[in-house]
Design a protein around this motif. Sequence first.
Motif, short mmCIF file in Angstrom:
data_model
loop_
_atom_site.label_atom_id
_atom_site.label_comp_id
_atom_site.label_asym_id
_atom_site.label_seq_id
_atom_site.Cartn_x
_atom_site.Cartn_y
_atom_site.Cartn_z
N VAL A 50 0.89 -1.05 0.18
CA VAL A 50 0.01 -0.09 -0.12
C VAL A 50 0.88 1.38 0.04
O VAL A 50 0.56 2.22 -0.80
N SER A 51 1.96 1.30 0.85
CA SER A 51 2.94 2.47 0.81
C SER A 51 3.46 2.50 -0.43
O SER A 51 3.54 3.81 -0.72
N ASP A 52 3.92 1.57 -1.10
CA ASP A 52 4.52 1.85 -2.42
C ASP A 52 3.58 2.29 -3.64
O ASP A 52 3.84 3.12 -4.30
N LEU A 53 2.29 1.81 -3.57
CA LEU A 53 1.21 2.43 -4.43
C LEU A 53 0.92 3.89 -4.16
O LEU A 53 0.71 4.60 -4.98
N ILE A 54 1.06 4.36 -2.94
CA ILE A 54 0.65 5.48 -2.58
C ILE A 54 1.76 6.25 -3.09
O ILE A 54 1.64 7.56 -3.63
N THR A 55 2.99 6.10 -2.77
CA THR A 55 4.24 6.88 -3.18
C THR A 55 4.24 6.91 -4.81
O THR A 55 4.51 7.88 -5.38
N ARG A 56 3.87 5.91 -5.64
CA ARG A 56 3.85 5.86 -7.14
C ARG A 56 2.69 6.83 -7.41
O ARG A 56 2.99 7.65 -8.63
N LEU A 57 1.40 6.84 -6.86
CA LEU A 57 0.29 7.72 -7.16
C LEU A 57 0.80 9.29 -7.05
O LEU A 57 0.39 10.09 -7.48
#
Length: 65
Positions: A43-50
């Motif tokens: 989830v943290s990785d996805l938030i960072t990419r978004l």
Amino acid sequence: MHGHHHRRGFRRPPFGRRWYSSENVLERLESYQRDLEQELADVSDLITRLRAGAEPSAPQQTATV
């Protein structure tokens, strides 16, 4: 009068002896914690990419517990 017969002495643990052993509970909790940590990392990785404006090329599915 019919009812519950109360026995004195030995009582079985509510979930069975094998599941209820502290070693087994600890093992299950540690495994669950690792799963949650992996979910959090995903989830943290996805938030960072978004936030960076990078569109994911394809929706990624994460394993759920």
